[in-house]
Motif scaffolding. Structure first.
Motif, PDB file in Angstrom:
ATOM      1  N   LYS A 317       4.728  -0.204  -1.995  1.00 25.67           N
ATOM      2  CA  LYS A 317       4.148   0.226  -3.228  1.00 25.67           C
ATOM      3  C   LYS A 317       3.150   1.287  -3.012  1.00 25.67           C
ATOM      4  O   LYS A 317       2.732   1.514  -1.942  1.00 25.67           O
ATOM      5  CB  LYS A 317       3.273  -0.895  -4.041  1.00 25.67           C
ATOM      6  CG  LYS A 317       4.422  -2.140  -4.267  1.00 25.67           C
ATOM      7  CD  LYS A 317       3.484  -3.408  -4.582  1.00 25.67           C
ATOM      8  CE  LYS A 317       4.400  -4.743  -4.738  1.00 25.67           C
ATOM      9  NZ  LYS A 317       3.574  -5.708  -5.214  1.00 25.67           N
ATOM     10  N   ILE A 318       2.655   2.112  -3.989  1.00 25.44           N
ATOM     11  CA  ILE A 318       1.680   3.198  -3.824  1.00 25.44           C
ATOM     12  C   ILE A 318       0.293   2.499  -3.308  1.00 25.44           C
ATOM     13  O   ILE A 318      -0.146   1.598  -3.921  1.00 25.44           O
ATOM     14  CB  ILE A 318       1.685   3.977  -5.124  1.00 25.44           C
ATOM     15  CG1 ILE A 318       2.888   4.665  -5.424  1.00 25.44           C
ATOM     16  CG2 ILE A 318       0.340   5.099  -4.470  1.00 25.44           C
ATOM     17  CD1 ILE A 318       3.578   5.616  -4.559  1.00 25.44           C
ATOM     18  N   ASN A 319      -0.063   3.125  -2.225  1.00 19.28           N
ATOM     19  CA  ASN A 319      -1.278   2.367  -1.667  1.00 19.28           C
ATOM     20  C   ASN A 319      -1.886   3.472  -0.808  1.00 19.28           C
ATOM     21  O   ASN A 319      -1.449   4.473  -0.186  1.00 19.28           O
ATOM     22  CB  ASN A 319      -0.901   1.179  -0.793  1.00 19.28           C
ATOM     23  CG  ASN A 319      -0.087   1.585   0.450  1.00 19.28           C
ATOM     24  OD1 ASN A 319      -0.735   1.964   1.695  1.00 19.28           O
ATOM     25  ND2 ASN A 319       0.979   1.462   0.309  1.00 19.28           N
ATOM     26  N   LYS A 320      -3.520   3.385  -0.767  1.00 19.92           N
ATOM     27  CA  LYS A 320      -4.269   4.371  -0.068  1.00 19.92           C
ATOM     28  C   LYS A 320      -4.196   4.250   1.365  1.00 19.92           C
ATOM     29  O   LYS A 320      -4.819   4.911   2.005  1.00 19.92           O
ATOM     30  CB  LYS A 320      -5.796   4.179  -0.570  1.00 19.92           C
ATOM     31  CG  LYS A 320      -5.701   4.446  -2.154  1.00 19.92           C
ATOM     32  CD  LYS A 320      -7.223   4.428  -2.585  1.00 19.92           C
ATOM     33  CE  LYS A 320      -7.318   4.509  -4.096  1.00 19.92           C
ATOM     34  NZ  LYS A 320      -8.886   4.488  -4.426  1.00 19.92           N
ATOM     35  N   THR A 321      -3.627   3.143   1.920  1.00 20.23           N
ATOM     36  CA  THR A 321      -3.795   2.742   3.316  1.00 20.23           C
ATOM     37  C   THR A 321      -2.530   3.087   4.076  1.00 20.23           C
ATOM     38  O   THR A 321      -2.267   2.784   5.427  1.00 20.23           O
ATOM     39  CB  THR A 321      -4.057   1.447   3.680  1.00 20.23           C
ATOM     40  OG1 THR A 321      -3.076   0.542   3.051  1.00 20.23           O
ATOM     41  CG2 THR A 321      -5.397   1.030   3.225  1.00 20.23           C
ATOM     42  N   GLN A 326      -0.560   0.722   9.982  1.00 18.77           N
ATOM     43  CA  GLN A 326       0.719   0.411  10.315  1.00 18.77           C
ATOM     44  C   GLN A 326       1.416  -0.686   9.392  1.00 18.77           C
ATOM     45  O   GLN A 326       0.794  -2.005   9.466  1.00 18.77           O
ATOM     46  CB  GLN A 326       1.132   0.297  11.900  1.00 18.77           C
ATOM     47  CG  GLN A 326       2.320   0.672  12.457  1.00 18.77           C
ATOM     48  CD  GLN A 326       2.427   0.474  13.827  1.00 18.77           C
ATOM     49  OE1 GLN A 326       1.523  -0.002  14.353  1.00 18.77           O
ATOM     50  NE2 GLN A 326       3.413   1.288  14.446  1.00 18.77           N
ATOM     51  N   VAL A 327       2.814  -0.918   9.113  1.00 23.21           N
ATOM     52  CA  VAL A 327       3.350  -1.823   8.586  1.00 23.21           C
ATOM     53  C   VAL A 327       3.617  -3.102   9.302  1.00 23.21           C
ATOM     54  O   VAL A 327       3.790  -2.988  10.672  1.00 23.21           O
ATOM     55  CB  VAL A 327       5.023  -1.455   8.151  1.00 23.21           C
ATOM     56  CG1 VAL A 327       5.637  -2.656   7.646  1.00 23.21           C
ATOM     57  CG2 VAL A 327       4.696  -0.326   7.147  1.00 23.21           C
ATOM     58  N   SER A 328       3.083  -4.115   9.019  1.00 26.04           N
ATOM     59  CA  SER A 328       3.113  -5.477   9.721  1.00 26.04           C
ATOM     60  C   SER A 328       4.184  -6.304   8.944  1.00 26.04           C
ATOM     61  O   SER A 328       4.684  -6.128   7.957  1.00 26.04           O
ATOM     62  CB  SER A 328       1.676  -6.189   9.944  1.00 26.04           C
ATOM     63  OG  SER A 328       1.309  -6.526   8.817  1.00 26.04           O
ATOM     64  N   PRO A 332       2.446  -7.211   2.358  1.00 25.32           N
ATOM     65  CA  PRO A 332       2.506  -7.275   1.127  1.00 25.32           C
ATOM     66  C   PRO A 332       2.825  -6.075   0.466  1.00 25.32           C
ATOM     67  O   PRO A 332       3.268  -5.946  -0.778  1.00 25.32           O
ATOM     68  CB  PRO A 332       1.081  -7.858   0.521  1.00 25.32           C
ATOM     69  CG  PRO A 332       0.353  -7.472   1.651  1.00 25.32           C
ATOM     70  CD  PRO A 332       1.039  -7.734   2.895  1.00 25.32           C
ATOM     71  N   ARG A 333       2.409  -4.979   1.059  1.00 24.69           N
ATOM     72  CA  ARG A 333       2.827  -3.791   0.548  1.00 24.69           C
ATOM     73  C   ARG A 333       4.417  -3.352   0.152  1.00 24.69           C
ATOM     74  O   ARG A 333       4.467  -2.378  -0.492  1.00 24.69           O
ATOM     75  CB  ARG A 333       2.101  -2.420   1.388  1.00 24.69           C
ATOM     76  CG  ARG A 333       0.669  -2.596   1.320  1.00 24.69           C
ATOM     77  CD  ARG A 333      -0.152  -1.496   2.241  1.00 24.69           C
ATOM     78  NE  ARG A 333       0.407  -1.896   3.672  1.00 24.69           N
ATOM     79  CZ  ARG A 333       0.303  -0.863   4.848  1.00 24.69           C
ATOM     80  NH1 ARG A 333      -0.132   0.085   4.346  1.00 24.69           N
ATOM     81  NH2 ARG A 333       0.783  -0.989   5.766  1.00 24.69           N
ATOM     82  N   ILE A 334       4.978  -4.074   1.110  1.00 20.15           N
ATOM     83  CA  ILE A 334       6.680  -3.708   0.755  1.00 20.15           C
ATOM     84  C   ILE A 334       7.030  -4.214  -0.121  1.00 20.15           C
ATOM     85  O   ILE A 334       6.923  -5.377  -0.609  1.00 20.15           O
ATOM     86  CB  ILE A 334       7.203  -4.245   2.228  1.00 20.15           C
ATOM     87  CG1 ILE A 334       6.637  -3.632   3.509  1.00 20.15           C
ATOM     88  CG2 ILE A 334       8.534  -3.926   2.238  1.00 20.15           C
ATOM     89  CD1 ILE A 334       6.972  -4.101   5.023  1.00 20.15           C
ATOM     90  N   THR A 335       8.186  -3.449  -0.948  1.00 19.51           N
ATOM     91  CA  THR A 335       8.644  -3.827  -2.178  1.00 19.51           C
ATOM     92  C   THR A 335      10.082  -4.617  -1.641  1.00 19.51           C
ATOM     93  O   THR A 335      10.457  -4.549  -0.466  1.00 19.51           O
ATOM     94  CB  THR A 335       9.138  -2.699  -3.106  1.00 19.51           C
ATOM     95  OG1 THR A 335       9.896  -1.786  -2.099  1.00 19.51           O
ATOM     96  CG2 THR A 335       7.946  -2.135  -3.454  1.00 19.51           C
TER      97      THR A 335
END
Length: 450
Positions: A317-321, A326-328, A332-335
């Protein structure tokens, strides 16, 4: 000092050369269409083969030589020999059958390579089954410094090394050194391996003097830092020997051109053959689930630490970080679609456009986001060495399990170690091996792909 050959080892290379000579001339007589004894054609053709072989080190194969090195050298030999055959054939007859000469050169190198690999693997089996063609070796140094080589000798008997004894210098160093020299004189020892960091300059000179005067092969084991950063290749400035800190295979113009041609051809194949129909499907899926662009663009560090725009399918999802954190795992940001395309590495496919543009290569050290590159450059020794060559979509470190999230310093340290090995030992066959292993990992599933 060069390693002494075994009882029959000195006959292997002449036999191999003779076999190649017979192969080339017999195949030429029956395939090339040019009489081999006409106007010294056979002489010049054979001469070209051995001149090329001499320049490339085609016959420089040792018991520790890797198969991938043999294949890489054979590929270069095949290309240059084919060009020579075509040039000679055109000189002798204007009615040149391009296909016949090409078939002859390919047949020759294929048959020669089969013979070469047969001899190579036969010797490895011979050592295992008949315990022949072995070299008796000694190790001397502190346990932690000689242990890796000890395991290599013990775990790989097919290489033909018999580890006779280990002299541990963790205690009673002076007594162990005296015992060592007496032991070598009283036993049939072929090669001596010393830990360089555990010896003083005076002791090193004593080892060199002893080896030279007793006809023993002496080799030094550098410490881990020197092992990562030093290829012992001598260069001569007039008569002054100079050892470069690092030899980068891709500094060779021929290697650089060859890799670039491969990158262009391979990336075009992926873009036209796969992405042309896959992009609309992934784009529709991404748009259906969340708002935002189809492609995710991120500034990363590449060749010579210069910044470039790296492309991926958007998986979050669009996010500022996105450019900081780094993706973990279970991020929760991953669709939902993002989870699938990351697991299958489909999200990386747009980077083939980066390859086509020249910012990236198919294989090379993985580029990091700018914030992480700056952080690791300060914390991790030799991290910046990765920027000596163009970064890649996949790399040796990724096939060895060091992809994705960096959970501890050991992850990035090992990644750097494998990247430096790749930089100093690049070959086209190594690239093909890494690509193949990457595909295998995608199919079998990688636990760090999230």
């Amino acid at each position: 000092m060069k390693t002494k050959t075994g009882r029959y080892s000195g006959y292997i290379r002449p036999f191999s050369c003779l076999l190649d000579l017979i192969t080339i001339n017999v195949l030429s007589a029956y395939i090339s269409g040019i009489p081999i004894f006409e106007n010294f054609y056979a002489f010049f053709m054979t001469l070209s083969w051995f001149v090329i072989a001499l320049q490339l080190g085609f016959y420089e194969v040792y018991r520790y030589t890797k198969v991938i090195s043999i294949l890489n050298c054979a590929l270069k030999q095949a290309f240059l020999f084919t060009v020579s055959c075509l040039a000679l054939a055109f000189y002798y007859t204007q009615d040149l059958s391009f296909n016949r000469v090409l078939f002859f050169s390919i047949s020759s190198i294929t048959l020669i390579l089969i013979f070469k690999l047969f001899i190579y693997f036969f010797l490895r089996k011979f050592r295992l089954l008949f315990k022949g063609n072995f070299r008796r070796v000694l190790l001397i140094g502190r346990q932690k410094n000689i242990e890796p080589l000890q395991h290599f000798f013990e775990d790989n008997p097919d290489y033909g090394y018999e580890l006779v004894k280990i002299f541990n210098l963790d205690s009673n160093k002076s007594e162990k050194l005296k015992e060592f020299f007496l032991f070598v004189n009283d036993n049939r020892i072929d090669e001596i391996y010393c830990s360089l960091v555990d010896l003083t300059t005076k002791e090193i000179n004593e080892f060199i003097y002893f080896a030279d005067n007793n006809l023993k092969t002496l080799k030094f084991i550098p410490d881990e830092k020197r092992l990562l950063s030093l290829n012992a290749n001598f260069e001569y400035y007039d008569t002054i020997p100079v050892i470069p800190q690092r030899v980068i295979s891709l500094d060779d113009p021929i290697n650089k051109i060859g890799k670039r041609i491969f990158d262009i051809v391979f990336s075009l194949f992926i873009i036209v053959g796969i992405m042309s129909w896959l992009i609309p499907i992934i784009a529709f899926w991404i748009k259906m689930e969340s708002k935002g662009p189809i492609f995710f663009k991120q500034i990363r560090k590449g060749l010579n630490n210069e910044e470039f725009v790296c492309y991926k399918f958007r998986s979050m999802k669009i996010n500022k970080t996105a450019d900081i954190n780094q993706v973990s795992k279970n991020d929760p940001r991953i669709t939902k679609v993002g989870k699938f395309i990351r697991k299958t590495s489909i999200d990386e496919l747009p980077q083939f456009f980066n390859v086509l543009l020249g910012d990236m290569s198919v294989v090379g050290p993985r580029p990091h986001m700018v914030s992480h590159s700056n952080m690791y450059a300060e914390r991790i020794d030799k991290f910046m060495v990765r920027h000596f060559i163009v970064p890649g979509i996949t790399g040796l470190a990724q096939t060895k399990g060091y992809r994705g999230e960096v959970e501890k310093d050991e992850d990035i340290i090992n990644r750097v170690k494998f990247d430096i090995y790749y930089i100093e030992n690049w070959s086209l066959f190594l690239d093909l091996k890494i690509i193949f292993q990457t595909v295998v990992n995608i199919i079998s599933g990688d636990e760090k792909a999230y």
